[in-house]
Design a protein around this motif. Structure first.
Motif, PDB file in Angstrom:
ATOM      1  N   ASN A 195       0.853  -1.191   0.000  1.00  0.00           N
ATOM      2  CA  ASN A 195       0.000   0.000   0.000  1.00  0.00           C
ATOM      3  C   ASN A 195       0.885   1.236   0.000  1.00  0.00           C
ATOM      4  OD1 ASN A 195      -1.670   2.150   0.629  1.00  0.00           O
ATOM      5  ND2 ASN A 195      -2.715   1.115   2.309  1.00  0.00           N
ATOM      6  N   THR A 196       0.802   2.041  -1.052  1.00  0.00           N
ATOM      7  CA  THR A 196       1.550   3.300  -1.090  1.00  0.00           C
ATOM      8  C   THR A 196       0.603   4.488  -1.097  1.00  0.00           C
ATOM      9  OG1 THR A 196       1.711   3.216  -3.507  1.00  0.00           O
ATOM     10  CG2 THR A 196       3.569   2.291  -2.251  1.00  0.00           C
ATOM     11  N   GLY A 197      -0.607   4.270  -0.587  1.00  0.00           N
ATOM     12  CA  GLY A 197      -1.584   5.347  -0.485  1.00  0.00           C
ATOM     13  C   GLY A 197      -1.278   6.250   0.705  1.00  0.00           C
ATOM     14  N   GLY A 213       2.816   4.622   8.624  1.00  0.00           N
ATOM     15  CA  GLY A 213       2.987   3.262   9.116  1.00  0.00           C
ATOM     16  C   GLY A 213       3.031   2.256   7.986  1.00  0.00           C
ATOM     17  N   LEU A 214       3.938   1.301   8.125  1.00  0.00           N
ATOM     18  CA  LEU A 214       4.087   0.247   7.132  1.00  0.00           C
ATOM     19  C   LEU A 214       3.031  -0.824   7.349  1.00  0.00           C
ATOM     20  CD1 LEU A 214       7.973  -0.190   7.400  1.00  0.00           C
ATOM     21  CD2 LEU A 214       6.707   1.199   5.747  1.00  0.00           C
ATOM     22  N   THR A 215       2.623  -1.483   6.274  1.00  0.00           N
ATOM     23  CA  THR A 215       1.709  -2.615   6.413  1.00  0.00           C
ATOM     24  C   THR A 215       2.475  -3.756   7.099  1.00  0.00           C
ATOM     25  OG1 THR A 215       2.264  -3.419   4.204  1.00  0.00           O
ATOM     26  CG2 THR A 215       0.332  -1.958   4.395  1.00  0.00           C
ATOM     27  N   PRO A 216       1.772  -4.700   7.721  1.00  0.00           N
ATOM     28  CA  PRO A 216       2.452  -5.720   8.535  1.00  0.00           C
ATOM     29  C   PRO A 216       3.545  -6.517   7.808  1.00  0.00           C
ATOM     30  CG  PRO A 216       0.109  -5.730   9.014  1.00  0.00           C
ATOM     31  CD  PRO A 216       0.307  -4.793   7.857  1.00  0.00           C
ATOM     32  N   ARG A 217       3.298  -6.981   6.593  1.00  0.00           N
ATOM     33  CA  ARG A 217       4.309  -7.783   5.896  1.00  0.00           C
ATOM     34  C   ARG A 217       5.527  -6.953   5.496  1.00  0.00           C
ATOM     35  NH1 ARG A 217       1.149 -11.143   1.494  1.00  0.00           N
ATOM     36  NH2 ARG A 217       3.236 -11.877   0.991  1.00  0.00           N
ATOM     37  N   VAL A 218       5.322  -5.704   5.160  1.00  0.00           N
ATOM     38  CA  VAL A 218       6.453  -4.836   4.815  1.00  0.00           C
ATOM     39  C   VAL A 218       7.216  -4.468   6.092  1.00  0.00           C
ATOM     40  CG1 VAL A 218       7.107  -2.601   3.826  1.00  0.00           C
ATOM     41  CG2 VAL A 218       5.405  -4.038   2.682  1.00  0.00           C
ATOM     42  N   ALA A 219       6.507  -4.191   7.174  1.00  0.00           N
ATOM     43  CA  ALA A 219       7.172  -3.904   8.453  1.00  0.00           C
ATOM     44  C   ALA A 219       8.009  -5.097   8.898  1.00  0.00           C
ATOM     45  CB  ALA A 219       6.139  -3.547   9.518  1.00  0.00           C
ATOM     46  N   ALA A 220       7.507  -6.312   8.699  1.00  0.00           N
ATOM     47  CA  ALA A 220       8.240  -7.519   9.088  1.00  0.00           C
ATOM     48  C   ALA A 220       9.511  -7.702   8.263  1.00  0.00           C
ATOM     49  CB  ALA A 220       7.341  -8.744   8.953  1.00  0.00           C
ATOM     50  N   ALA A 221       9.557  -7.110   7.081  1.00  0.00           N
ATOM     51  CA  ALA A 221      10.740  -7.226   6.224  1.00  0.00           C
ATOM     52  C   ALA A 221      11.875  -6.303   6.669  1.00  0.00           C
ATOM     53  CB  ALA A 221      10.361  -6.913   4.772  1.00  0.00           C
ATOM     54  N   VAL A 222      11.576  -5.267   7.448  1.00  0.00           N
ATOM     55  CA  VAL A 222      12.598  -4.275   7.801  1.00  0.00           C
ATOM     56  C   VAL A 222      13.789  -4.902   8.533  1.00  0.00           C
ATOM     57  CG1 VAL A 222      13.083  -2.170   9.134  1.00  0.00           C
ATOM     58  CG2 VAL A 222      11.060  -2.286   7.656  1.00  0.00           C
ATOM     59  N   PRO A 223      13.610  -5.715   9.592  1.00  0.00           N
ATOM     60  CA  PRO A 223      14.799  -6.282  10.244  1.00  0.00           C
ATOM     61  C   PRO A 223      15.599  -7.202   9.328  1.00  0.00           C
ATOM     62  CG  PRO A 223      12.782  -6.887  11.447  1.00  0.00           C
ATOM     63  CD  PRO A 223      12.377  -6.043  10.283  1.00  0.00           C
TER      64      PRO A 223
END
Length: 166
Positions: free
Chosen positions: A125-127, A131-141
């Protein structure tokens, strides 16, 4: 400044007010918190000249950005050497900083790093919103670990190359 003294530039592209488009900034901020010596972290770049400035003088530039893919697998991370960055009509990024074209300009101006690596994370979602969506946030680490390994590998290769040439 000797070749070994040149910094590593970590560049987090994106807009934190466009949900997953902020993943580059989020990862770069995490990396900045590690306070590595001779690693310069830059975010807030909105145009190609900002990217050019951020990597000028660097031995290695690591660019982190969101990617819009169709179909998308949100959170999937891609690693590209500059020569491998996909040439798409929309570009790899979800905004208007084109890494390939900026590198061509940098080359013409004599302001290129020795190596450029791009990490792109597929967005859900780039709207508008924060805050990042859950799957993208999980990719950060995972992304932070991948960038750390990239930097360590680059430095290790440099040290062994220089040690062998003495």
């Amino acid at each position: 400044m000797t070749e070994d003294d040149r910094p590593v530039a970590v560049i987090g592209l994106g807009n934190c007010f466009r949900r997953d488009d902020g993943v580059g900034v989020a990862a770069a901020t995490e990396l900045d918190g590690l306070a590595w010596p001779n690693v310069v972290v830059t975010t807030g770049i909105a145009e190609p000249t900002g990217l050019l400035e951020a990597w000028t003088g660097a031995a290695l530039a690591v660019v982190i950005d969101a990617a819009v893919a169709d179909p998308a697998s949100p959170g999937r991370i891609h690693r590209y050497d500059l020569t491998e960055v996909p040439d798409q009509p929309e570009g790899l990024s979800s905004h208007r900083v084109d890494v390939g074209r900026t590198h061509a300009l940098a080359r013409a101006l004599g302001r290129v790093p020795d190596a450029v690596v791009v990490f792109a994370v597929e967005a859900a979602n780039t709207g508008p919103g924060t805050g990042l969506t859950p799957r993208v946030a999980a990719a950060v680490p995972v992304l932070v670990d991948m960038v750390a390994n990239e930097i360590n590998g680059f430095r290790s290769t440099r040290r062994s190359h220089h040690a062998g040439s003495r």
